[in-house]
Scaffold this motif. Structure first.
Motif, mmCIF file in Angstrom:
data_model
loop_
_atom_site.group_PDB
_atom_site.id
_atom_site.type_symbol
_atom_site.label_atom_id
_atom_site.label_comp_id
_atom_site.label_asym_id
_atom_site.label_seq_id
_atom_site.Cartn_x
_atom_site.Cartn_y
_atom_site.Cartn_z
ATOM 1 N N GLY A 52 25.857 52.890 46.060
ATOM 2 C CA GLY A 52 26.163 53.743 44.916
ATOM 3 C C GLY A 52 27.334 54.668 45.150
ATOM 4 N N ALA A 53 27.947 54.610 46.341
ATOM 5 C CA ALA A 53 29.082 55.473 46.663
ATOM 6 C C ALA A 53 30.307 55.074 45.827
ATOM 7 C CB ALA A 53 29.404 55.377 48.147
ATOM 8 N N LYS A 54 31.035 56.080 45.372
ATOM 9 C CA LYS A 54 32.212 55.845 44.542
ATOM 10 C C LYS A 54 33.489 56.073 45.335
ATOM 11 C CE LYS A 54 30.231 56.912 40.005
ATOM 12 N NZ LYS A 54 30.366 57.724 38.769
ATOM 13 N N GLU A 55 34.484 55.233 45.041
ATOM 14 C CA GLU A 55 35.784 55.343 45.698
ATOM 15 C C GLU A 55 36.870 55.288 44.630
ATOM 16 O OE1 GLU A 55 38.754 52.732 48.603
ATOM 17 O OE2 GLU A 55 36.682 52.083 48.222
ATOM 18 N N PHE A 56 37.789 56.264 44.651
ATOM 19 C CA PHE A 56 38.879 56.282 43.685
ATOM 20 C C PHE A 56 39.872 55.172 44.023
ATOM 21 C CE2 PHE A 56 43.042 57.629 42.154
ATOM 22 C CZ PHE A 56 42.754 57.918 40.822
ATOM 23 N N VAL A 57 40.119 54.285 43.055
ATOM 24 C CA VAL A 57 41.008 53.145 43.301
ATOM 25 C C VAL A 57 42.169 53.105 42.313
ATOM 26 C CG1 VAL A 57 39.212 51.733 44.357
ATOM 27 C CG2 VAL A 57 39.556 51.649 41.874
ATOM 28 N N GLY A 58 42.295 54.109 41.462
ATOM 29 C CA GLY A 58 43.400 54.141 40.512
ATOM 30 C C GLY A 58 43.312 53.019 39.486
ATOM 31 N N LEU A 59 44.394 52.277 39.335
ATOM 32 C CA LEU A 59 44.459 51.211 38.330
ATOM 33 C C LEU A 59 44.093 49.838 38.901
ATOM 34 C CD1 LEU A 59 47.766 52.249 36.497
ATOM 35 C CD2 LEU A 59 45.412 52.777 35.853
ATOM 36 N N ARG A 60 43.466 49.818 40.088
ATOM 37 C CA ARG A 60 43.151 48.535 40.713
ATOM 38 C C ARG A 60 42.200 47.701 39.858
ATOM 39 N NH1 ARG A 60 40.090 48.424 46.397
ATOM 40 N NH2 ARG A 60 38.270 48.533 45.012
ATOM 41 N N ASN A 61 41.238 48.349 39.207
ATOM 42 C CA ASN A 61 40.315 47.615 38.346
ATOM 43 C C ASN A 61 41.048 46.930 37.197
ATOM 44 O OD1 ASN A 61 37.948 48.241 39.774
ATOM 45 N ND2 ASN A 61 37.784 50.231 38.761
ATOM 46 N N PHE A 62 42.040 47.608 36.635
ATOM 47 C CA PHE A 62 42.828 47.000 35.558
ATOM 48 C C PHE A 62 43.650 45.836 36.080
ATOM 49 C CE2 PHE A 62 41.999 51.278 34.026
ATOM 50 C CZ PHE A 62 41.686 51.077 32.685
ATOM 51 N N ARG A 63 44.209 45.995 37.283
ATOM 52 C CA ARG A 63 45.008 44.918 37.870
ATOM 53 C C ARG A 63 44.147 43.682 38.126
ATOM 54 N NH1 ARG A 63 46.827 47.613 41.679
ATOM 55 N NH2 ARG A 63 45.499 46.907 43.403
ATOM 56 N N ARG A 64 42.943 43.885 38.656
ATOM 57 C CA ARG A 64 42.046 42.752 38.900
ATOM 58 C C ARG A 64 41.596 42.125 37.581
ATOM 59 N NH1 ARG A 64 37.389 43.632 43.145
ATOM 60 N NH2 ARG A 64 37.345 41.398 42.744
ATOM 61 N N LEU A 65 41.382 42.965 36.578
ATOM 62 C CA LEU A 65 40.947 42.461 35.284
ATOM 63 C C LEU A 65 42.016 41.578 34.640
ATOM 64 C CD1 LEU A 65 39.017 42.552 32.744
ATOM 65 C CD2 LEU A 65 40.332 44.558 32.027
ATOM 66 N N LEU A 66 43.256 42.045 34.661
ATOM 67 C CA LEU A 66 44.334 41.341 33.961
ATOM 68 C C LEU A 66 45.004 40.272 34.818
ATOM 69 C CD1 LEU A 66 45.972 44.423 32.194
ATOM 70 C CD2 LEU A 66 44.366 42.776 31.221
ATOM 71 N N LEU A 67 45.085 40.493 36.131
ATOM 72 C CA LEU A 67 45.825 39.571 36.993
ATOM 73 C C LEU A 67 44.918 38.748 37.901
ATOM 74 C CD1 LEU A 67 48.789 41.900 38.065
ATOM 75 C CD2 LEU A 67 48.656 40.344 36.114
ATOM 76 N N GLY A 68 43.703 39.211 38.140
ATOM 77 C CA GLY A 68 42.799 38.483 39.018
ATOM 78 C C GLY A 68 43.173 38.649 40.481
ATOM 79 N N ASP A 69 42.562 37.840 41.320
ATOM 80 C CA ASP A 69 42.799 37.916 42.763
ATOM 81 C C ASP A 69 43.566 36.719 43.304
ATOM 82 O OD1 ASP A 69 41.334 40.308 42.972
ATOM 83 O OD2 ASP A 69 39.452 39.179 43.030
ATOM 84 N N GLY A 70 43.884 35.760 42.436
ATOM 85 C CA GLY A 70 44.496 34.537 42.936
ATOM 86 C C GLY A 70 45.999 34.502 42.840
ATOM 87 N N GLY A 71 46.624 35.600 42.476
ATOM 88 C CA GLY A 71 48.075 35.637 42.372
ATOM 89 C C GLY A 71 48.626 34.985 41.122
ATOM 90 N N ALA A 72 47.762 34.640 40.174
ATOM 91 C CA ALA A 72 48.234 34.027 38.931
ATOM 92 C C ALA A 72 48.913 35.072 38.053
ATOM 93 C CB ALA A 72 47.052 33.403 38.186
ATOM 94 N N LEU A 73 49.697 34.581 37.106
ATOM 95 C CA LEU A 73 50.382 35.490 36.203
ATOM 96 C C LEU A 73 49.374 36.298 35.396
ATOM 97 C CD1 LEU A 73 53.087 36.449 35.046
ATOM 98 C CD2 LEU A 73 52.938 34.603 33.363
ATOM 99 N N LEU A 74 48.286 35.640 34.971
ATOM 100 C CA LEU A 74 47.200 36.303 34.267
ATOM 101 C C LEU A 74 45.875 35.808 34.828
ATOM 102 C CD1 LEU A 74 48.324 36.248 30.510
ATOM 103 C CD2 LEU A 74 48.121 38.261 31.973
ATOM 104 N N ASN A 75 44.881 36.673 34.780
ATOM 105 C CA ASN A 75 43.546 36.305 35.231
ATOM 106 C C ASN A 75 43.007 35.187 34.339
ATOM 107 O OD1 ASN A 75 40.903 36.133 36.057
ATOM 108 N ND2 ASN A 75 40.442 38.300 35.789
ATOM 109 N N PRO A 76 42.705 34.001 34.901
ATOM 110 C CA PRO A 76 42.204 32.893 34.068
ATOM 111 C C PRO A 76 40.952 33.269 33.285
ATOM 112 C CG PRO A 76 42.786 32.109 36.265
ATOM 113 C CD PRO A 76 42.861 33.603 36.314
ATOM 114 N N SER A 77 40.080 34.080 33.883
ATOM 115 C CA SER A 77 38.871 34.499 33.178
ATOM 116 C C SER A 77 39.229 35.361 31.969
ATOM 117 C CB SER A 77 37.946 35.279 34.119
ATOM 118 O OG SER A 77 37.466 34.455 35.153
ATOM 119 N N PHE A 78 40.181 36.269 32.145
ATOM 120 C CA PHE A 78 40.595 37.123 31.027
ATOM 121 C C PHE A 78 41.195 36.283 29.907
ATOM 122 C CE2 PHE A 78 43.774 39.740 28.836
ATOM 123 C CZ PHE A 78 42.973 40.800 28.424
#
Length: 307
Positions: A52-78
């Motif tokens: 339950g510990a929280k860590e400030f990550v800035g805009l990382r959640n948005f980057r993962r949401l829109l770009l994903g983790d695979g280096g694609a131009l856009l997150n395939p799931s999005f």
């Protein structure tokens, strides 16, 4: 009037605006501003699902949401879930609006039993969304569903279809259920708007020999624009955040063929224990919704008195 009465009157005049506008501002701050700010703030953190510990990550959640983790131009799931959402919202809103408009125009006429008809059409809107979703899931059930039974017994189908096991058919089932549930809302709003159209304008247009389409375009439509704006705005907002029907009927399946933003958000935040990423998706959904509402207001915001 005594000097004391004048002082009290001046004081009340000064307090009139704060006393009348103040509660509204507090309501807006408590219901809209604070939750929106809280949502954005939550999107800037990563919360460990175990500790339950929280860590400030800035805009990382948005980057993962829109770009994903695979280096694609856009997150395939999005991309995939955005396409599903656009299909679901686009077809559902369009069909329910056209049906609602036609039924509202019909119910606005002097028909026998019009009061009973107006009451009957709102029944789907009264039912809880979860109950409606369960009802339609049972109706689309492969072995014992009413829809398969009717189609097979009438000879339209040679064998039963697994509607909810096929991506395209499951999306079609969701759209049908959504249209059935929300069309009464469109009818109510548009019917109220039709009541505001002066009958004298129809009489004048008929005397001038205007066709039905011309009367609708030049008389009905301008007065109906505010109602259309309200109906489409609320309708689109309901569908963008729709979780009840989708989760009860398909849970985003088969596979992820009917996964939309709302079910993706729920799955991310609650099932996978990633509230930060879920909040980031919520912020994106909110921004897109505001953009759509702005476009609708640009199209339908002008009233006949301003044109």
């Amino acid at each position: 009037m005594t000097q004391t009465d004048q002082s009290i009157r001046r004081l009340l005049d000064k307090l009139f605006v704060p006393l009348t506008v103040g509660p509204t501002l507090l309501w807006i701050a408590g219901i809209i501003v604070y939750p929106t700010a809280k949502l954005f703030w939550s999107s800037l953190f990563f919360q460990n699902p175990i500790t339950g510990a929280k860590e400030f990550v800035g805009l990382r959640n948005f980057r993962r949401l829109l770009l994903g983790d695979g280096g694609a131009l856009l997150n395939p799931s999005f991309v995939s879930f955005t396409r599903n959402t656009l299909i679901y919202v686009g077809f559902s809103v369009t069909i329910s609006f056209l049906l609602g408009l036609g039924i509202a125009i019909l119910l606005n006429k002097d028909l026998k039993g019009r009061g009973w008809l107006r009451t009957a059409v709102i029944v789907p809107w009264v039912l809880p969304y979860v109950m409606s979703g369960l009802m339609w899931r049972w109706m689309f059930q492969t072995q014992y569903g009413a829809i398969n039974g009717v189609l097979v017994q009438s000879g339209l189908l040679g064998d039963k279809i697994a509607f909810l096991s096929d991506g395209t058919l499951a999306m079609m089932a969701l759209i049908i259920a959504d249209v059935w549930v929300f069309t009464p809302f469109i009818i109510i709003i548009l019917l109220a708007g039709l009541q505001n159209v002066p009958e004298q304008l129809y009489d004048a247009a008929e005397v001038d020999g205007a066709s039905r389409w011309s009367r609708f375009r030049n008389v009905t439509y301008p007065f109906l624009k505010p109602s259309i704006l309200v109906a489409l705005t609320i309708r689109i907002i309901f569908d963008i955040r729709a979780l009840d029907l989708v989760w009860v009927m398909t849970q985003g399946g088969p596979g992820k063929e009917t996964e939309v933003w709302a079910s993706w958000l729920y799955r991310t935040a609650q099932v996978f224990g990633k509230p930060g990423e879920g909040a980031a998706l919520g912020v994106v959904m909110l921004a897109i919704t505001f953009g759509i509402v702005a476009v609708l207001y640009k199209i339908f915001g002008e009233t006949p008195y301003e044109s």
